[in-house]
Design an enzyme around this catalytic site. Sequence first.
Site, PDB file in Angstrom:
ATOM      1  N   CYS A 162       0.807  -1.228   0.000  1.00  0.00           N
ATOM      2  CA  CYS A 162       0.000   0.000   0.000  1.00  0.00           C
ATOM      3  C   CYS A 162       0.835   1.272   0.000  1.00  0.00           C
ATOM      4  O   CYS A 162       0.288   2.370  -0.053  1.00  0.00           O
ATOM      5  CB  CYS A 162      -0.948  -0.026   1.195  1.00  0.00           C
ATOM      6  SG  CYS A 162      -2.027  -1.473   1.196  1.00  0.00           S
ATOM      7  N   HIS A 302      -2.609   8.122   5.850  1.00  0.00           N
ATOM      8  CA  HIS A 302      -2.841   6.787   5.292  1.00  0.00           C
ATOM      9  C   HIS A 302      -4.244   6.343   5.689  1.00  0.00           C
ATOM     10  O   HIS A 302      -4.997   5.853   4.850  1.00  0.00           O
ATOM     11  CB  HIS A 302      -1.780   5.816   5.802  1.00  0.00           C
ATOM     12  CG  HIS A 302      -1.822   4.480   5.143  1.00  0.00           C
ATOM     13  ND1 HIS A 302      -1.754   4.336   3.780  1.00  0.00           N
ATOM     14  CD2 HIS A 302      -1.931   3.223   5.644  1.00  0.00           C
ATOM     15  CE1 HIS A 302      -1.805   3.047   3.467  1.00  0.00           C
ATOM     16  NE2 HIS A 302      -1.916   2.347   4.580  1.00  0.00           N
ATOM     17  N   GLU A 313      -0.920   5.590  13.487  1.00  0.00           N
ATOM     18  CA  GLU A 313      -0.606   6.773  12.678  1.00  0.00           C
ATOM     19  C   GLU A 313      -0.900   8.045  13.464  1.00  0.00           C
ATOM     20  O   GLU A 313      -0.117   9.009  13.426  1.00  0.00           O
ATOM     21  CB  GLU A 313      -1.391   6.775  11.364  1.00  0.00           C
ATOM     22  CG  GLU A 313      -1.002   7.954  10.471  1.00  0.00           C
ATOM     23  CD  GLU A 313      -1.652   7.940   9.097  1.00  0.00           C
ATOM     24  OE1 GLU A 313      -1.190   8.687   8.214  1.00  0.00           O
ATOM     25  OE2 GLU A 313      -2.632   7.178   8.906  1.00  0.00           O
ATOM     26  N   LYS A 334      -9.570   8.154   2.013  1.00  0.00           N
ATOM     27  CA  LYS A 334     -10.025   6.765   1.875  1.00  0.00           C
ATOM     28  C   LYS A 334     -11.440   6.593   2.416  1.00  0.00           C
ATOM     29  O   LYS A 334     -12.091   5.587   2.110  1.00  0.00           O
ATOM     30  CB  LYS A 334      -9.066   5.815   2.586  1.00  0.00           C
ATOM     31  CG  LYS A 334      -7.707   5.672   1.920  1.00  0.00           C
ATOM     32  CD  LYS A 334      -6.839   4.658   2.654  1.00  0.00           C
ATOM     33  CE  LYS A 334      -5.485   4.478   1.986  1.00  0.00           C
ATOM     34  NZ  LYS A 334      -4.584   5.632   2.168  1.00  0.00           N
ATOM     35  N   HIS A 339      -9.774   2.006  -0.081  1.00  0.00           N
ATOM     36  CA  HIS A 339      -8.323   1.836  -0.098  1.00  0.00           C
ATOM     37  C   HIS A 339      -7.909   1.280  -1.458  1.00  0.00           C
ATOM     38  O   HIS A 339      -8.226   0.135  -1.789  1.00  0.00           O
ATOM     39  CB  HIS A 339      -7.911   0.881   1.022  1.00  0.00           C
ATOM     40  CG  HIS A 339      -6.435   0.867   1.291  1.00  0.00           C
ATOM     41  ND1 HIS A 339      -5.522   1.456   0.441  1.00  0.00           N
ATOM     42  CD2 HIS A 339      -5.714   0.318   2.304  1.00  0.00           C
ATOM     43  CE1 HIS A 339      -4.301   1.282   0.928  1.00  0.00           C
ATOM     44  NE2 HIS A 339      -4.397   0.597   2.053  1.00  0.00           N
ATOM     45  N   PHE A 398       1.919  -3.289   4.000  1.00  0.00           N
ATOM     46  CA  PHE A 398       2.280  -4.593   4.546  1.00  0.00           C
ATOM     47  C   PHE A 398       3.771  -4.843   4.308  1.00  0.00           C
ATOM     48  O   PHE A 398       4.319  -4.507   3.257  1.00  0.00           O
ATOM     49  CB  PHE A 398       1.479  -5.696   3.856  1.00  0.00           C
ATOM     50  CG  PHE A 398       0.065  -5.868   4.364  1.00  0.00           C
ATOM     51  CD1 PHE A 398      -0.469  -5.033   5.319  1.00  0.00           C
ATOM     52  CD2 PHE A 398      -0.738  -6.886   3.858  1.00  0.00           C
ATOM     53  CE1 PHE A 398      -1.763  -5.194   5.773  1.00  0.00           C
ATOM     54  CE2 PHE A 398      -2.038  -7.061   4.306  1.00  0.00           C
ATOM     55  CZ  PHE A 398      -2.563  -6.216   5.262  1.00  0.00           C
TER      56      PHE A 398
END
Length: 412
Positions: A162, A302, A313, A334, A339, A398
């Site tokens: 991502c 994010h 975050e 998002k 996403h 990830f």
Amino acid sequence: MTRRVVVTGIGAVTPLGNKQELWENVLAGVSGAGPITHFDASEFPVQIGCEVKDFDPTKYMDRREARRMDRFCQLAVAAAQESLTDAGLEIDDSNRDRVGVLVGSGIGGIGTLEQQAKVLMEKGVDRVSPFFVPMLIPDIASGMIAIITGARGPNSCTVTACATGTHAVGDAFRIVARGGADVMLAGGAEAALSPLGVSGFISARALSTRNDAPHKASRPFDRERDGFVMGEGAGVLVLESLDHALARGAHIYGEIVGYGATSDAYHITQPAPGGEGAQRAMREAMKDAGIDPGDIQYINAHGTSTLYNDKYESQAIRAVFQEHAETVAVSSTKSLTGHLLGAAGAVEAGICLMALENQIVPGTYNYEFPDPECDLDYVPNAARPMELRYAMSNSFGFGGHNGVLIMKRWEG
């Protein structure tokens, strides 16, 4: 000598439409979420996603080429074509050796993989398509963009889950800054809304199960969040050296001034506690830009709508920004786009550039129930006009991959 790098074109193929439609819908709070239509998901515990609607690849390539591309590659080519049109840039013999492409994908041609695996099992090895491998591999998007546009400069592909889109733009920024190219088409593409792709994220317990209310399912930083809404799309930016852009009289959206990339070295899917790796990436990007936390007015987070990402975050931003964390605006688009995985960072960088140009920041939608562990100004449920000079865009993937971009308003 390090060259200044500006963005002159934005191409987007998203659940909210093209670049202009994306911007208008983000400001209006329009959600791209709905029932999955790409396959029959009626037996799946997750039946919602953010799909690109009514996409016709033949608007961007001939029918034969389209048949030899996975959907993620088609989306990438379309976004690249739109970015060049937006930039008013023609690639020809006078410049093609100095125009490069760096477009990545987190997953690549998973739809093709599923289809050809079925062919192998049902019809045998001789029936597997000779185009299977080229359609599968993530770097084919950069390759096809170069083939179709004629760009013969540096050509590469970033694959960092991502964080892909952000790393692609950041790495392209470095190439232009050091003189390796005058122009780079940079971004990411993803089309993993397939039975296998959705099943994998279901098994990882990463997706929202709000099938009865898809528009409410993506709710970053909200106490009632239960996972992200999976999307698809592509974003490609045209990066140019400032001298090159000025020489051809290009419209400039903004300047890229900082890039930070770090690794958590912690876990295959979970972010490091407290967003430790994210903290270092944000600090590295600001150091690269030569600015302090107080100089940044907006962060496109994010903000996936998952438990750990949103909490860590938020903690990372508070740790890095200290007293300035009280005044910086933080939002996650998002909440509307879903996403977009490997495409997310590039699309969100484009949103940041449009925010800087228009002096307005998008809101975080579906923010209804404050979470005491997420305690920043998330610009809840409405866009906010404000004076902007610097914006930060965060992406975390990830594997512990962290990427942060800092963009500056173009002031002529």
